[in-house]
Design an enzyme around this catalytic site. Structure first.
Site, PDB file in Angstrom:
ATOM      1  N   ARG A 155       7.456  -0.390  24.572  1.00 53.77           N
ATOM      2  CA  ARG A 155       6.422   0.067  23.637  1.00 53.77           C
ATOM      3  C   ARG A 155       6.801  -0.156  22.183  1.00 53.77           C
ATOM      4  NH1 ARG A 155       5.947   6.259  25.244  1.00 53.77           N
ATOM      5  NH2 ARG A 155       3.917   6.045  24.226  1.00 53.77           N
TER       6      ARG A 155
ATOM      7  N   GLY B 103      -2.781   1.059  17.991  1.00 52.24           N
ATOM      8  CA  GLY B 103      -3.300  -0.111  18.674  1.00 52.24           C
ATOM      9  C   GLY B 103      -3.045  -1.454  17.996  1.00 52.24           C
TER      10      GLY B 103
ATOM     11  N   MET C  65      -0.120  -2.933  17.452  1.00 51.99           N
ATOM     12  CA  MET C  65       0.982  -3.708  18.023  1.00 51.99           C
ATOM     13  C   MET C  65       0.938  -3.554  19.544  1.00 51.99           C
ATOM     14  SD  MET C  65       3.976  -3.170  15.240  1.00 51.99           S
ATOM     15  CE  MET C  65       4.026  -1.427  15.494  1.00 51.99           C
TER      16      MET C  65
ATOM     17  N   ARG D 226       2.505  12.574  17.581  1.00 49.21           N
ATOM     18  CA  ARG D 226       2.536  12.204  16.156  1.00 49.21           C
ATOM     19  C   ARG D 226       1.625  13.160  15.427  1.00 49.21           C
ATOM     20  NH1 ARG D 226      -0.503   6.726  17.614  1.00 49.21           N
ATOM     21  NH2 ARG D 226      -2.511   7.615  18.120  1.00 49.21           N
TER      22      ARG D 226
ATOM     23  N   HIS E  95     -10.295   3.991  20.705  1.00 49.00           N
ATOM     24  CA  HIS E  95      -9.852   3.227  19.542  1.00 49.00           C
ATOM     25  C   HIS E  95     -10.815   3.379  18.364  1.00 49.00           C
ATOM     26  CE1 HIS E  95      -9.825  -0.546  17.170  1.00 49.00           C
ATOM     27  NE2 HIS E  95      -8.529  -0.267  17.137  1.00 49.00           N
TER      28      HIS E  95
ATOM     29  N   ARG F 171     -20.637  13.142 -24.404  1.00 45.26           N
ATOM     30  CA  ARG F 171     -20.956  11.972 -25.235  1.00 45.26           C
ATOM     31  C   ARG F 171     -22.353  12.165 -25.799  1.00 45.26           C
ATOM     32  NH1 ARG F 171     -19.419  10.347 -20.167  1.00 45.26           N
ATOM     33  NH2 ARG F 171     -17.531   9.090 -19.950  1.00 45.26           N
TER      34      ARG F 171
ATOM     35  N   ARG G 162     -18.223  15.013 -28.559  1.00 47.59           N
ATOM     36  CA  ARG G 162     -17.797  13.858 -29.352  1.00 47.59           C
ATOM     37  C   ARG G 162     -18.978  13.373 -30.189  1.00 47.59           C
ATOM     38  NH1 ARG G 162     -16.102   8.535 -26.274  1.00 47.59           N
ATOM     39  NH2 ARG G 162     -18.358   8.354 -26.113  1.00 47.59           N
TER      40      ARG G 162
ATOM     41  N   GLU H 196      -7.524   6.918 -29.509  1.00 51.25           N
ATOM     42  CA  GLU H 196      -7.889   5.738 -28.735  1.00 51.25           C
ATOM     43  C   GLU H 196      -7.626   4.464 -29.519  1.00 51.25           C
ATOM     44  OE1 GLU H 196     -12.096   5.881 -27.890  1.00 51.25           O
ATOM     45  OE2 GLU H 196     -12.518   6.852 -29.800  1.00 51.25           O
TER      46      GLU H 196
ATOM     47  N   GLY I 188      -8.319   8.725 -25.418  1.00 50.62           N
ATOM     48  CA  GLY I 188      -9.382   7.933 -24.795  1.00 50.62           C
ATOM     49  C   GLY I 188      -8.721   6.682 -24.258  1.00 50.62           C
ATOM     50  N   THR I 189      -8.287   6.786 -22.998  1.00 49.14           N
ATOM     51  CA  THR I 189      -7.399   5.719 -22.520  1.00 49.14           C
ATOM     52  C   THR I 189      -8.133   4.429 -22.160  1.00 49.14           C
ATOM     53  OG1 THR I 189      -7.431   6.882 -20.413  1.00 49.14           O
ATOM     54  CG2 THR I 189      -5.469   7.119 -21.772  1.00 49.14           C
ATOM     55  N   ASN I 190      -9.466   4.467 -22.071  1.00 48.66           N
ATOM     56  CA  ASN I 190     -10.160   3.187 -21.855  1.00 48.66           C
ATOM     57  C   ASN I 190      -9.978   2.296 -23.079  1.00 48.66           C
ATOM     58  OD1 ASN I 190     -10.980   4.323 -19.487  1.00 48.66           O
ATOM     59  ND2 ASN I 190     -13.142   4.472 -20.028  1.00 48.66           N
ATOM     60  N   ASP I 191     -10.359   2.826 -24.237  1.00 46.69           N
ATOM     61  CA  ASP I 191     -10.206   2.037 -25.461  1.00 46.69           C
ATOM     62  C   ASP I 191      -8.736   1.817 -25.790  1.00 46.69           C
ATOM     63  OD1 ASP I 191     -12.841   1.645 -25.815  1.00 46.69           O
ATOM     64  OD2 ASP I 191     -13.116   3.105 -27.424  1.00 46.69           O
TER      65      ASP I 191
ATOM     66  N   CYS J 182      -9.378  11.965 -21.732  1.00 39.78           N
ATOM     67  CA  CYS J 182     -10.711  11.848 -21.155  1.00 39.78           C
ATOM     68  C   CYS J 182     -10.893  10.389 -20.788  1.00 39.78           C
ATOM     69  CB  CYS J 182     -11.783  12.331 -22.125  1.00 39.78           C
ATOM     70  SG  CYS J 182     -11.822  11.466 -23.681  1.00 39.78           S
TER      71      CYS J 182
HETATM   72  P1  ADP Z   1       0.027   2.738  21.621  1.00 39.43           P
HETATM   73  O1  ADP Z   1       0.934   2.830  20.472  1.00 39.43           O
HETATM   74  O2  ADP Z   1      -0.936   1.631  21.561  1.00 39.43           O
HETATM   75  O3  ADP Z   1      -0.569   4.069  21.985  1.00 39.43           O
HETATM   76  P2  ADP Z   1       1.899   3.222  23.712  1.00 39.43           P
HETATM   77  O4  ADP Z   1       3.234   2.618  23.640  1.00 39.43           O
HETATM   78  O5  ADP Z   1       1.828   4.631  23.337  1.00 39.43           O
HETATM   79  O6  ADP Z   1       0.923   2.327  22.870  1.00 39.43           O
HETATM   80  O7  ADP Z   1       1.391   3.013  25.192  1.00 39.43           O
HETATM   81  C1  ADP Z   1       0.082   2.713  25.604  1.00 39.43           C
HETATM   82  C2  ADP Z   1      -0.363   3.669  26.692  1.00 39.43           C
HETATM   83  O8  ADP Z   1       0.542   3.622  27.794  1.00 39.43           O
HETATM   84  C3  ADP Z   1      -0.369   5.100  26.240  1.00 39.43           C
HETATM   85  O9  ADP Z   1      -1.484   5.736  26.761  1.00 39.43           O
HETATM   86  C4  ADP Z   1       0.883   5.681  26.838  1.00 39.43           C
HETATM   87  O10 ADP Z   1       0.768   7.032  27.094  1.00 39.43           O
HETATM   88  C5  ADP Z   1       1.035   4.883  28.109  1.00 39.43           C
HETATM   89  N1  ADP Z   1       2.440   4.793  28.458  1.00 39.43           N
HETATM   90  C6  ADP Z   1       3.418   4.290  27.714  1.00 39.43           C
HETATM   91  N2  ADP Z   1       4.608   4.407  28.316  1.00 39.43           N
HETATM   92  C7  ADP Z   1       4.376   5.008  29.500  1.00 39.43           C
HETATM   93  C8  ADP Z   1       5.211   5.406  30.568  1.00 39.43           C
HETATM   94  N3  ADP Z   1       6.510   5.241  30.521  1.00 39.43           N
HETATM   95  N4  ADP Z   1       4.627   5.995  31.622  1.00 39.43           N
HETATM   96  C9  ADP Z   1       3.297   6.176  31.658  1.00 39.43           C
HETATM   97  N5  ADP Z   1       2.448   5.810  30.691  1.00 39.43           N
HETATM   98  C10 ADP Z   1       2.985   5.228  29.598  1.00 39.43           C
HETATM   99 MG    MG Z   2       0.413   5.638  22.136  1.00 39.97          MG
HETATM  100 MG    MG Z   3     -13.775   5.275 -26.763  1.00 37.71          MG
END
Ligand code: ADP
Ligand code: MG
Ligand code: MG
Length: 921
Positions: A96, A105, A107, A342, A459, A565, A621, A789, A810-813, A876
Site C-alpha cells: 500500500r 486514491g 496512488m 487518519r 471517492h 471610500r 477617507r 500609501e 494602503g498597501t495596494n498603492d 486597509c
Molecule cells: P487507499 O490509500 O487508496 O485507501 P489502501 O492502501 O488503504 O489504499 O487500500 C485500499 C483498500 O484495501 C482499503 O479499503 C483498505 O482497507 C484495503 N486493504 C488494504 N490492506 C488490506 C489488508 N491487509 N487486508 C484487507 N484489506 C486491506
Molecule cells: Mg485507505
Molecule cells: Mg489608495
C-alpha cells in the site's frame, strides 16, 4: 570504517508513530495503532527515503532494502504461522502507498499479493471456500496487472462485464465459484496477451514489482496533478512510503465485511458515528463505489457484536488522537481489524462544530480548537444554500455527500469538463455514474459533483468534501449514458449542457436553476470566533461605504470600519449629476453651489454609517480618485455629440428618435417628458452641455492618472471639496452625539507624501471644527490621520506622526509604488511569467511582499511610534483580509486590519492564529 547501514524498513511494532515524513501518514498511524494495542494485521513500512532514493537513481532500490523486506517477511510468517508462497497455508499481503499528506486514491495499492496457482489451492484448503479463493485471485490478477504491469482497466472490465451479463447478475457477489474461476483464467490470458509473458508466479518477484510500482506511483500523473492543485510541496510530503500488511478478508462470506467510518459526521460535525460497510467484500469495493454500501447504523442490527467492537474502536481512536478520525476496517469471520486511520477531512462547517464540541468534551483546549481550522477555509461557510422559499420538487435524490448548493450545466466526463471550461467559464456540474481518481481534473473545473452510484465515503464524496464542493452521491434514480452524453431520470432526459441544481446538504437534485441564498452564521462559528477575538492582538475592521455594507460587516463581526471610500457615495445615480455639476463648474461660486447640495446628502450618509457602527470607529477617507473618473470618456462624449447633431438635422416636428431619451437623461439626471422632446431647443441645450463636459474632460486629461491630480493634491487645489466632506463628518458626529449615540469618526487623508500637506488640510479642519462647534453647540469628537500609501510618506513617518493621530497603510498603492508596477499592466503582462520563472513567488498585489513593501511598513511603524508610542496603525486594502499578510501585520505590531465584509471572519481567525503561532514559536 563503514557508515552504519541506513534502515529503510520498520515493522508496525517498532516504527515511530509520529514520523509521518518518514513513514507516511498511513504507515505512521499503522505503527501508532499497533503500539497502542488496536487490532492491526501485522506488517511493516518501507520509508519515504527509500522512495526518494529509488526515484532519484532512475528506479533502482537502494542496497539492502529487499534484504530488510525479506527479514520482515520472515517475521510476518512467524507471527501469522503462514508461509509466503506456501502451497498449503499461504501468507498474503497488501502493498500500500501512503505519503505524509493523505492524497486519497491518488496512488496505488495492491491486495492479495502472494497468490499464484499453488497458493490458490492452499487458500482453498485453508478456508474450504473455493468461491472466496477465486474471488481473491481474480482481484489480485487485475490489480497487479493494472498497477504493476500497467494494463488498462478496460481489458479486465470488458470480459468481466460480459460474464456478469451472460450469468444475468448485477453485482459481483452474484457470481459463483465457477464464474470466478473462469474470470481468473480469462484475466491470466489478458495479462499474457498484454505483456507477452505469463503472469508472474513467484511471490517475491510479485512483491518486488509491486513495491516498485507503488513507489513509482508517487510521480504518476494523478499524484503530481493532485499535489500541484493542493499546493503540497516537498517540505510537506516527499515521496510515498510502502506498507506491507498481512491480508485479512472481508470477502469470506456473510459473516465478513469491510467498511470505512468517520468517528463523527464529516458533513455536519455532529457527534454521531458515521460510515458505511459492505458484507462479503474487499476494502476497495466500498471506496470505489462499485456497490452501494449500507449505512453503519444498520450493522447494529445485522452484526450487533461487531458493532459494539466498532463503537469501542471509534472512541479509542478519538481519545487517542483527540481528533476526528476517518478509518478503514475489515471484519473477517467475526474479528474486527483496523486497517488505516487518519484525521477526518471535513468541510468547514463540520470542523467548526467539532472544534467547539471537542472543547466542551475536554478533549482539546480553545487554542487547539482555533488552530485546527485554516482561516481561509471559513470561506466555505459563506456557501450559498437553496432559497428555502423556492417551491421546487426534486427530480432525484441521492446521499448528501458534501454540503452546499450549486447550479450549472451538466457535463458527463472530466475531459469534456476541462475542454468546456477552457472555452467559456459557465458553471459546470460533473455528472457521473461513479468517479475515479482519474476524474480529478474534472472536479477542479466543476462547481459540484453528482454521481448515480457510490456512498458517502466514495471517492467522489471524499474528494468533493476536501475541496469544499457540493456533492450528491449515489442518486440511483439517474441512469447515465456517457457515450450518448445524456442521462435519464424516469422519463426526463438530461443532455450535456442542460442546467441542473444539486443540494449537497439534502441530497436533492433539481432540473433547472433553483435560486440560492447566502449562508448564515452558525452558533458554533460565533463561539469560535469569540474565542479568536479574545486571543487576537489585531482588531479586525471592515471596508464599507454604505450602511448596508456596514450592517453586513457587523454581522460578520467587524469591530469598526477601517475604510469608508467617500467617492463611492458620489456614484449613486441621483448624485452623479450634482457631482458633474461640481466638476464642470468654471467658478468657485458655481462649484460651491453644487457642494452645498452634496453636503446634506453626505452628512446623512455619515449619520447612518456612524449610527450603524456605534460605538465602533468609522474611518472616512476623503475624496481619493482623480475627478475625471466621474466624467464620461472623451470617446463617449464625441459619440453622443455626433448622435445629437444628427438628431438635430433630422428632427422634423414631432418625429423623435428614442435614443434622445437616454441622451437627454444623461444630461439632466432625469428623463424628459416625451412631448418636450419635440422641442429642438432641448437638443441644443444638450449639445451645449455635452460640449462643456468635453472641454472639461480634455482639460483634465492626465498622462498618468494614478500618479496624477488626486487624493490630498485635489484637496489642496480645490479646498472647498474637502471642506464640504470634513464639515459633513463633523456635523454628523455632532448630530449623533446630540442623539446620545457614541461615535468615533476618523478623518483620513489619502495620497499624502509630506507633513506639509497634512498641516495644510488641518488648517481647514480646525476652522470647520470651530464653526461646527459654534453652530451645533457641542464639540465634535473625531480623530485625524493619514493613509500611508506613498513611499515618501513611509520614509517621513516620524514627521507625519507629528500631525496624524493614526496611520493606515494602503498597501495596494504602496505595492504599486514600491515595485513601480502598475497593477493592471503587471497582472496582464509580465507577472504570470515572473511567477512561472520563479523571479517572484507570488502576486504582490495578492500576497503582501513582506521583504520589500513589508519592510517599508515596518520601518514606518517604528518611526511613527518613535514619536507617538501608542499610535493606532492599521492596514486597509486587499491584503488586510489574507491570512499570511495578517500574520505579518501582527508581527510588525499593527493595531488593526481592515478588509472587505465577507473576509472579516477569515481575518478574525487569522488574527488569532497569528497571536497563537507567535507564542508557540
Ligand atoms: P487507499 O490509500 O487508496 O485507501 P489502501 O492502501 O488503504 O489504499 O487500500 C485500499 C483498500 O484495501 C482499503 O479499503 C483498505 O482497507 C484495503 N486493504 C488494504 N490492506 C488490506 C489488508 N491487509 N487486508 C484487507 N484489506 C486491506
Ligand atoms: Mg485507505
Ligand atoms: Mg489608495
Amino acid at each position: 570504517m563503514t557508515d552504519p547501514v541506513k534502515q529503510y524498513v520498520y515493522s508496525f511494532a517498532k516504527g515511530d508513530g509520529h514520523n509521518k515524513m518518514l513513514l507516511g501518514g498511513k504507515g505512521a498511524n499503522l505503527c501508532e495503532m499497533t503500539q497502542i494495542g488496536l487490532n492491526v494485521p501485522p506488517g511493516f513500512t518501507i520509508t519515504t527515503e527509500a522512495c526518494l532514493a529509488y526515484l532519484e537513481s532512475g528506479n533502482t532500490l537502494p542496497d539492502g532494502v529487499m534484504k530488510e523486506v525479506r527479514e520482515q517477511m520472515t517475521t510476518l510468517e512467524k507471527l501469522t504461522g503462514k508461509g509466503f508462497g506456501d502451497a498449503h497455508n499461504p501468507l498474503l499481503v497488501s502493498v500500500r502507498s501512503g505519503s505524509a499528506i493523505s492524497m486519497p486514491g491518488m496512488m496505488d495499492t495492491i491486495l492479495n499479493l502472494g497468490m499464484n496457482s499453488d497458493t490458490l489451492q492452499g487458500e482453498i484448503e485453508q478456508t474450504g471456500d473455493e468461491r472466496f479463493a477465486y474471488d481473491a485471485y481474480r482481484r489480485f490478477i487485475q490489480l497487479f496487472g493494472k498497477v504493476a504491469l500497467g494494463i488498462a482497466d478496460e481489458h479486465f472490465d470488458e470480459p468481466f462485464e460480459s460474464i456478469k451479463k451472460r450469468e444475468g447478475v448485477k453485482e459481483d457477489v452474484g457470481l459463483s465459484a465457477d464464474n470466478l474461476k473462469e474470470i481468473s483464467e480469462v484475466f491470466l490470458e489478458v495479462v499474457h496477451g498484454q505483456t507477452g509473458r505469463p503472469f508472474p508466479e513467484n511471490p517475491y518477484e510479485q512483491l518486488d514489482l509491486a513495491i516498485k510500482a507503488v513507489l513509482g506511483s508517487w510521480s504518476g500523473k494523478r499524484a503530481v496533478d493532485y499535489r500541484r492543485e493542493f499546493g503540497i510541496t516537498p517540505d510537506m510530503a516527499n515521496g510515498t512510503a510502502v506498507n506491507i500488511c498481512t491480508m485479512v478478508f472481508g470477502n469470506r462470506g456473510n459473516d465478513c465485511a469491510t467498511g470505512v467510518a468517520f468517528t463523527r459526521n464529516p458533513g455536519t460535525g455532529e457527534n454521531i458515528f458515521y460510515g458505511e460497510y459492505l458484507v462479503n467484500a474487499q476494502g476497495e469495493d466500498v471506496v470505489a463505489g462499485i456497490r452501494t454500501p449500507k449505512p453503519i447504523a444498520q450493522m447494529r442490527e445485522e452484526m450487533p457484536d461487531i458493532y459494539r467492537q466498532l463503537e469501542e474502536l471509534r472512541s479509542k481512536l478519538e481519545t487517542h488522537y483527540t481528533e476526528i478520525q476517518d478509518f478503514e476496517f475489515t471484519i473477517e469471520k467475526g474479528i474486527l481489524y483496523c486497517l488505516q486511520t487518519r484525521n477526518g477531512k471535513m468541510n468547514t462547517q463540520a470542523m467548526v462544530r467539532t472544534s467547539v464540541e471537542l472543547v466542551a468534551e475536554g478533549l482539546i483546549n480553545k487554542e487547539q480548537a482555533l488552530l485546527r481550522i485554516a482561516p481561509e477555509s471559513l470561506e466555505q461557510m459563506l456557501f450559498p444554500r437553496l432559497d428555502p422559499r423556492a417551491d421546487v420538487t426534486p427530480l432525484a435524490t441521492g446521499l448528501p455527500a458534501s454540503p452546499g448548493a450549486a447550479c450549472g450545466h451538466v457535463v458527463f466526463d472530466a475531459d469534456r469538463a476541462v475542454a468546456q471550461k477552457s472555452v467559456n467559464s459557465r458553471p459546470l456540474i460533473l455528472l457521473r455514474e461513479e468517479t475515479k481518481p482519474e476524474d480529478i481534473h474534472g472536479f477542479f473545473v466543476s462547481e459540484a459533483i453528482l454521481t448515480s452510484r457510490g456512498g458517502k465515503t466514495s471517492h467522489a464524496a471524499v474528494v468533493a468534501r476536501g475541496m469544499g464542493k457540493p456533492c450528491v452521491a449515489g442518486a440511483d434514480g439517474i441512469e447515465v449514458d456517457v457515450a450518448a452524453r445524456r442521462a435519464h431520470i424516469g422519463d426526463v432526459v438530461i443532455k450535456e449542457g442542460d442546467i441542473i441544481t444539486i443540494d449537497g446538504t439534502s441530497g436533492n437534485v433539481y432540473l433547472g436553476a433553483v435560486p440560492t441564498v447566502e449562508a448564515e452564521f452558525s452558533e458554533e462559528l460565533k463561539t469560535l470566533l469569540g474565542w479568536a477575538d479574545e486571543r487576537a492582538g489585531l482588531k479586525v475592521m471592515a471596508n464599507a461605504d454604505i450602511p448596508e455594507d456596514a450592517e453586513r460587516a457587523l454581522r460578520y463581526g467587524a469591530m469598526g470600519i477601517g475604510l469608508c471610500r467617500t467617492e463611492r457615495m458620489f456614484n449613486a445615480a441621483e448624485r452623479l449629476p450634482i457631482v458633474l455639476e461640481m466638476i464642470v463648474s468654471d467658478t468657485l461660486e458655481q462649484r460651491q453651489a453644487a457642494l452645498d447640495k452634496l453636503l446634506p446628502i453626505q452628512r446623512q450618509d455619515f449619520i447612518e454609517l456612524f449610527t450603524t457602527m456605534a460605538p465602533n470607529p468609522v474611518t472616512v477617507r476623503l475624496l481619493d480618485p482623480p475627478i475625471h473618473e466621474f466624467l464620461p470618456s472623451e470617446n463617449q462624449l464625441l459619440d453622443d455629440l455626433i448622435q445629437l447633431k444628427h438628431l438635430k438635422d433630422t428632427m422634423r416636428g414631432s418625429e423623435v428618435l428614442s435614443a434622445t431619451l437616454s441622451l437627454l437623461s444623461n444630461i439632466n439626471g432625469k428623463i424628459a417628458p416625451i412631448q418636450q422632446l419635440a422641442d429642438s431647443s432641448l437638443v441644443d441645450e444638450a449639445i451645449e452641455k455635452k460640449e462643456a463636459i468635453l472641454k472639461k474632460v480634455r482639460s483634465l486629461f492626465e498622462v498618468n492618472p494614478m500618479l496624477g491630480h488626486r487624493g490630498v493634491r485635489l484637496g489642496i487645489t480645490f479646498p472647498e471639496i474637502y471642506a464640504m466632506q470634513i464639515r459633513a463628518v463633523l456635523e454628523a458626529a455632532c448630530a449623533c452625539q446630540k442623539a446620545g449615540v457614541e461615535v468615533h469618526p476618523e478623518i483620513m487623508i489619502p495620497q499624502v507624501c509630506t507633513s506639509e500637506e497634512l498641516k495644510s488640510i488641518k488648517v481647514h479642519v480646525e476652522a470647520i471644527r470651530k464653526e461646527v462647534e459654534l453652530s451645533e453647540g457641542v464639540a465634535p469628537i473625531f480623530r485625524f490621520g493619514t493613509m500611508m500609501e506613498v513611499v515618501r510618506a513611509c520614509m517621513r513617518a516620524d514627521e507625519l506622526a507629528q500631525e496624524a493621530d493614526f496611520f493606515s497603510f494602503g498597501t495596494n498603492d504602496l505595492t504599486q509604488a514600491t515595485f513601480s508596477f502598475s497593477r493592471e499592466d503587471a497582472e496582464n503582462k509580465f507577472l504570470p511569467m515572473y511567477n512561472e520563472a520563479g523571479i517572484l513567488q507570488d502576486n504582490p498585489f495578492e500576497v503582501l511582499d513582506a521583504n520589500g513593501v513589508g519592510k517599508l511598513m515596518k520601518l514606518a511603524v517604528g518611526w511613527g511610534r518613535g514619536v507617538k508610542p501608542d499610535m493606532k496603525i492599521g492596514i486597509c486594502g486587499e491584503h488586510g483580509g489574507h491570512p499570511a499578510s495578517i500574520r505579518f501585520c501582527h508581527k510588525i505590531g499593527l493595531s488593526y486590519v481592515s478588509c472587505s465584509g465577507p473576509r472579516v471572519p477569515i481575518a478574525r481567525l487569522a488574527a488569532a492564529h497569528a497571536a497563537l503561532l507567535e507564542s508557540t514559536q
